[in-house]
Structure formats: C-alpha cells, structure tokens
Motif scaffolding. Structure first.
Motif, PDB file in Angstrom:
ATOM      1  N   VAL A 284       0.841  -1.198   0.000  1.00 47.12           N
ATOM      2  CA  VAL A 284       0.000   0.000   0.000  1.00 47.12           C
ATOM      3  C   VAL A 284       0.884   1.259   0.000  1.00 47.12           C
ATOM      4  O   VAL A 284       1.738   1.416   0.870  1.00 47.12           O
ATOM      5  N   VAL A 285       0.658   2.137  -0.980  1.00 45.36           N
ATOM      6  CA  VAL A 285       1.334   3.428  -0.992  1.00 45.36           C
ATOM      7  C   VAL A 285       0.598   4.365  -0.037  1.00 45.36           C
ATOM      8  O   VAL A 285      -0.628   4.486  -0.095  1.00 45.36           O
ATOM      9  N   CYS A 286       1.357   5.030   0.829  1.00 42.80           N
ATOM     10  CA  CYS A 286       0.763   5.837   1.897  1.00 42.80           C
ATOM     11  C   CYS A 286       1.202   7.291   1.788  1.00 42.80           C
ATOM     12  O   CYS A 286       2.361   7.615   2.081  1.00 42.80           O
ATOM     13  N   VAL A 287       0.310   8.149   1.350  1.00 43.62           N
ATOM     14  CA  VAL A 287       0.526   9.592   1.364  1.00 43.62           C
ATOM     15  C   VAL A 287      -0.744  10.239   1.899  1.00 43.62           C
ATOM     16  O   VAL A 287      -1.770   9.580   2.056  1.00 43.62           O
ATOM     17  N   SER A 288      -0.671  11.531   2.165  1.00 39.17           N
ATOM     18  CA  SER A 288      -1.858  12.241   2.619  1.00 39.17           C
ATOM     19  C   SER A 288      -2.765  12.580   1.438  1.00 39.17           C
ATOM     20  O   SER A 288      -2.429  12.327   0.277  1.00 39.17           O
ATOM     21  N   ASP A 289      -3.912  13.151   1.732  1.00 41.91           N
ATOM     22  CA  ASP A 289      -4.903  13.470   0.700  1.00 41.91           C
ATOM     23  C   ASP A 289      -4.535  14.803   0.040  1.00 41.91           C
ATOM     24  O   ASP A 289      -5.254  15.798   0.155  1.00 41.91           O
ATOM     25  N   ASN A 290      -3.405  14.785  -0.658  1.00 43.08           N
ATOM     26  CA  ASN A 290      -2.851  15.998  -1.244  1.00 43.08           C
ATOM     27  C   ASN A 290      -3.588  16.387  -2.525  1.00 43.08           C
ATOM     28  O   ASN A 290      -4.027  15.522  -3.289  1.00 43.08           O
ATOM     29  N   SER A 291      -3.696  17.681  -2.773  1.00 41.46           N
ATOM     30  CA  SER A 291      -4.534  18.196  -3.865  1.00 41.46           C
ATOM     31  C   SER A 291      -4.131  17.699  -5.247  1.00 41.46           C
ATOM     32  O   SER A 291      -4.972  17.580  -6.137  1.00 41.46           O
ATOM     33  N   GLU A 292      -2.859  17.396  -5.440  1.00 40.79           N
ATOM     34  CA  GLU A 292      -2.411  16.959  -6.769  1.00 40.79           C
ATOM     35  C   GLU A 292      -2.893  15.550  -7.120  1.00 40.79           C
ATOM     36  O   GLU A 292      -2.883  15.175  -8.299  1.00 40.79           O
ATOM     37  N   HIS A 293      -3.281  14.763  -6.113  1.00 42.24           N
ATOM     38  CA  HIS A 293      -3.779  13.393  -6.329  1.00 42.24           C
ATOM     39  C   HIS A 293      -2.824  12.582  -7.210  1.00 42.24           C
ATOM     40  O   HIS A 293      -3.254  11.837  -8.100  1.00 42.24           O
TER      41      HIS A 293
ATOM     42  N   LEU B 224      -5.475   2.138  -0.575  1.00 42.20           N
ATOM     43  CA  LEU B 224      -5.207   2.308   0.858  1.00 42.20           C
ATOM     44  C   LEU B 224      -6.512   2.272   1.651  1.00 42.20           C
ATOM     45  O   LEU B 224      -6.617   1.583   2.675  1.00 42.20           O
ATOM     46  N   GLU B 225      -7.504   3.003   1.185  1.00 44.08           N
ATOM     47  CA  GLU B 225      -8.784   3.074   1.895  1.00 44.08           C
ATOM     48  C   GLU B 225      -9.481   1.715   1.917  1.00 44.08           C
ATOM     49  O   GLU B 225     -10.078   1.334   2.929  1.00 44.08           O
ATOM     50  N   LYS B 226      -9.383   0.976   0.818  1.00 47.43           N
ATOM     51  CA  LYS B 226     -10.007  -0.348   0.748  1.00 47.43           C
ATOM     52  C   LYS B 226      -9.328  -1.345   1.674  1.00 47.43           C
ATOM     53  O   LYS B 226      -9.985  -2.122   2.379  1.00 47.43           O
ATOM     54  N   VAL B 227      -7.989  -1.323   1.690  1.00 47.98           N
ATOM     55  CA  VAL B 227      -7.231  -2.311   2.466  1.00 47.98           C
ATOM     56  C   VAL B 227      -7.313  -2.037   3.963  1.00 47.98           C
ATOM     57  O   VAL B 227      -7.508  -2.965   4.763  1.00 47.98           O
ATOM     58  N   LEU B 228      -7.169  -0.776   4.350  1.00 46.97           N
ATOM     59  CA  LEU B 228      -7.067  -0.444   5.774  1.00 46.97           C
ATOM     60  C   LEU B 228      -8.343   0.188   6.345  1.00 46.97           C
ATOM     61  O   LEU B 228      -8.453   0.346   7.558  1.00 46.97           O
ATOM     62  N   GLY B 229      -9.265   0.573   5.486  1.00 48.91           N
ATOM     63  CA  GLY B 229     -10.483   1.201   5.999  1.00 48.91           C
ATOM     64  C   GLY B 229     -10.241   2.581   6.560  1.00 48.91           C
ATOM     65  O   GLY B 229     -10.993   3.057   7.416  1.00 48.91           O
ATOM     66  N   TYR B 230      -9.203   3.230   6.080  1.00 50.80           N
ATOM     67  CA  TYR B 230      -8.899   4.595   6.531  1.00 50.80           C
ATOM     68  C   TYR B 230      -8.555   5.458   5.332  1.00 50.80           C
ATOM     69  O   TYR B 230      -7.755   5.057   4.474  1.00 50.80           O
ATOM     70  N   GLY B 231      -9.130   6.639   5.284  1.00 54.20           N
ATOM     71  CA  GLY B 231      -8.819   7.597   4.244  1.00 54.20           C
ATOM     72  C   GLY B 231      -8.047   8.769   4.824  1.00 54.20           C
ATOM     73  O   GLY B 231      -8.524   9.427   5.753  1.00 54.20           O
ATOM     74  N   PRO B 232      -6.833   9.028   4.320  1.00 54.97           N
ATOM     75  CA  PRO B 232      -6.046  10.157   4.833  1.00 54.97           C
ATOM     76  C   PRO B 232      -6.817  11.465   4.797  1.00 54.97           C
ATOM     77  O   PRO B 232      -7.652  11.699   3.921  1.00 54.97           O
ATOM     78  N   LYS B 233      -6.499  12.347   5.760  1.00 51.87           N
ATOM     79  CA  LYS B 233      -7.259  13.590   5.937  1.00 51.87           C
ATOM     80  C   LYS B 233      -6.435  14.848   5.631  1.00 51.87           C
ATOM     81  O   LYS B 233      -6.992  15.875   5.262  1.00 51.87           O
ATOM     82  N   SER B 234      -5.120  14.799   5.820  1.00 52.97           N
ATOM     83  CA  SER B 234      -4.285  15.994   5.668  1.00 52.97           C
ATOM     84  C   SER B 234      -4.083  16.333   4.194  1.00 52.97           C
ATOM     85  O   SER B 234      -4.237  15.477   3.315  1.00 52.97           O
ATOM     86  N   ASN B 235      -3.706  17.594   3.931  1.00 50.86           N
ATOM     87  CA  ASN B 235      -3.471  18.053   2.565  1.00 50.86           C
ATOM     88  C   ASN B 235      -2.281  19.008   2.565  1.00 50.86           C
ATOM     89  O   ASN B 235      -2.288  20.034   3.261  1.00 50.86           O
ATOM     90  N   SER B 236      -1.261  18.683   1.791  1.00 48.55           N
ATOM     91  CA  SER B 236      -0.051  19.504   1.746  1.00 48.55           C
ATOM     92  C   SER B 236      -0.308  20.905   1.205  1.00 48.55           C
ATOM     93  O   SER B 236       0.495  21.821   1.436  1.00 48.55           O
ATOM     94  N   GLU B 237      -1.410  21.076   0.512  1.00 47.74           N
ATOM     95  CA  GLU B 237      -1.677  22.359  -0.151  1.00 47.74           C
ATOM     96  C   GLU B 237      -1.786  23.511   0.837  1.00 47.74           C
ATOM     97  O   GLU B 237      -1.536  24.671   0.494  1.00 47.74           O
ATOM     98  N   VAL B 238      -2.145  23.203   2.094  1.00 51.05           N
ATOM     99  CA  VAL B 238      -2.283  24.262   3.091  1.00 51.05           C
ATOM    100  C   VAL B 238      -0.946  24.933   3.383  1.00 51.05           C
ATOM    101  O   VAL B 238      -0.918  26.051   3.908  1.00 51.05           O
ATOM    102  N   PHE B 239       0.157  24.270   3.014  1.00 57.89           N
ATOM    103  CA  PHE B 239       1.486  24.853   3.264  1.00 57.89           C
ATOM    104  C   PHE B 239       2.045  25.579   2.035  1.00 57.89           C
ATOM    105  O   PHE B 239       3.101  26.174   2.109  1.00 57.89           O
ATOM    106  N   ARG B 240       1.348  25.485   0.915  1.00 60.58           N
ATOM    107  CA  ARG B 240       1.859  26.082  -0.318  1.00 60.58           C
ATOM    108  C   ARG B 240       1.946  27.605  -0.159  1.00 60.58           C
ATOM    109  O   ARG B 240       1.021  28.263   0.295  1.00 60.58           O
ATOM    110  N   ASN B 241       3.120  28.137  -0.521  1.00 60.46           N
ATOM    111  CA  ASN B 241       3.358  29.603  -0.489  1.00 60.46           C
ATOM    112  C   ASN B 241       3.348  30.186   0.915  1.00 60.46           C
ATOM    113  O   ASN B 241       3.255  31.395   1.088  1.00 60.46           O
ATOM    114  N   ASN B 242       3.421  29.335   1.943  1.00 58.75           N
ATOM    115  CA  ASN B 242       3.463  29.846   3.330  1.00 58.75           C
ATOM    116  C   ASN B 242       4.908  30.169   3.728  1.00 58.75           C
ATOM    117  O   ASN B 242       5.833  29.563   3.253  1.00 58.75           O
TER     118      ASN B 242
END
Length: 267
Positions: free
Chosen positions: A233-242, A249-267
C-alpha cells in the motif's frame, strides 16, 4: 414478520459482529524495531495510548539492540505484531542497502520461529521511480510497476537513493515469501515523505504530491497492526495533486487520509 429462526440468526450475526469489533479494539503485544527513528518517535506514543504492550528495539536505545549482529529471537516471544521500521535510510551505498535486507530477513526469521502473527513493514514510495513519473504527469496506483527510484544525476554516485530503493524492493519480496510460505500476515506500507517538522519541503516540487502527515501516518499504523493477509500500500496524505490513488489504501485499511499539503503552499 420475521420467523423465529430468522430472528435467531440475526441475533447470532449481531453477536459475531460485536465480538469482531471487540477483538479489533483489543490491545496487543507489539514489537517495534527502529523505535528511536523519526517514524518510531511519531507512532510509539500513539500505540501506547491504544493500550498496547510495546517492546522497543533500536541500536540507539538505552539498552541498544543491533538487528544485524545481536541475538534477537528472545524479544519476539509472545509478540503478536512486529512493526519493522529499522533500516539505513535514503542516501546509502550498496553495503548499507544489503544490511537493510539482512535486517528484514532476521526479523522475519525470528517472527517465524516465535509464531508472530503479523508484520507491518515500513517500505517506501521509492520502490517506484516516482520523480520521473511525476515529471511526466503520471500517477501512482496499485498497478504501477516496481522500478527503482533514481534521478538521473544520482545514478553514478556511490551513495544513492537507488540502493535504498532496491533494499526496499528486496525486503518486500521477503515479506511476500514469508506470507506465502509460513502464513505470516504482512503489509508493506510504502510511505511517502515524512518530515520532522511535519511540512513538505519547498525545494522539491514533488514533495507536495507525496507528503505524508504525522497524523495520517499514526492512523495508518493503528489500522495496519490489525491487518490480516498480504498487501502493498502506498501511503501519502490526501494531497490536492492526487498523484497517488488512495482508493487502494482506503479499501485495504479502511482509513482515508485527511491531511493536505496544499495548506502549506506559499506559506
């Protein structure tokens, strides 16, 4: 109206479901290798909070244990799940890469001998040549072929991400063998970019695409220590670029990542 027999069957089904959920919440005896590393320091407190009994192995611990040279089988007695994080990371030569494979082999052998049910292996998104794939506008999903990660200007160096990538590929092959041959459940978690400050690196454009937050990492591990079977299973956050398809990942583990790297863009 329901017949008495149907009602009885429904009652049995409810009891079975209740037992399943109770078992899934039961604390375990878990061994964590590489507990003093970055990922170890993130996940160990969370596993303790879940009520698990943890055995922590690391060559930098107060009581150091070297997975390459020390006797390790005694630590595996009574263990239900091993979370194998230990290894030489990223910029390594061929010798260090070989050590990674040997450590994984020794952990799997100890698990087999002591009847450990499950191994959670800290693999890496580097089993894919993701930099080139990203530059070409490609995506990673469960069918993306395994090709060692090696940017063109790294390939001739003595210390290379290529060697690290190969060590992860070979270690994944070992976990597959021990699952097929000996029945040890194994899940290879191909972690994306996990950083100490929990933010993407701004000098690497693809880092926003493969970033994995500490919060998502913790939840993925919590679910992985209950997994049965075999999966990669490849494990990354729910980043906007998809860039990574998270449906597997969601099917195998029953969990969908919640974080998104986009909130840090240009910060």
């Amino acid at each position: 109206s329901d017949k008495p027999r149907d009602l009885k069957q429904k009652g049995l089904n409810i009891i079975c479901l209740q037992e399943f959920f109770q078992r899934s919440k039961m604390p375990q005896r878990i061994l964590v290798t590489g507990s003093e590393g970055l990922i170890g320091k993130i996940i160990v407190p969370a596993l303790k909070e879940e009520g698990n009994d943890l055995i922590l192995l690391d060559k930098k611990a107060q009581k150091p244990v070297d997975l390459l040279h020390d006797e390790i089988e005694s630590y595996f007695s009574g263990i239900e799940t091993v979370v194998h994080l230990a290894g030489n990371t990223f910029w390594i030569d061929r010798q260090k890469a070989g050590e990674n494979v040997i450590m994984t082999y020794r952990v799997l052998e100890a698990s087999r001998i002591l009847d450990v049910k499950r191994l959670v292996y800290a693999s890496s998104i580097n089993v894919h040549d993701y930099s080139r794939l990203y530059l070409k506008g490609g995506k990673i999903d469960k069918n993306t072929p395994i090709i060692p990660h090696a940017k063109s200007d790294w390939e001739e160096r003595k210390e290379s991400v290529f060697h690290y990538s190969m060590s992860k590929i070979m270690s994944e092959d070992l976990t597959r063998y021990y699952h097929d041959k000996f029945g040890i459940s194994a899940i290879n978690l191909r972690f994306g970019a996990v950083h100490p400050r929990n933010v993407p690196y701004t000098n690497e454009p693809d880092d926003y695409a493969i970033w994995l937050s500490h919060e998502d990492l913790i939840e993925i591990i919590k679910h992985a220590v209950k997994f049965n079977g075999f999966e990669n299973v490849v494990c990354v956050s729910d980043n906007s670029e998809h860039f990574v398809d998270l449906s597997h990942l969601e099917k195998v583990l029953g969990y969908g990542p919640k974080s998104n790297s986009e909130v840090f863009r240009n910060n």
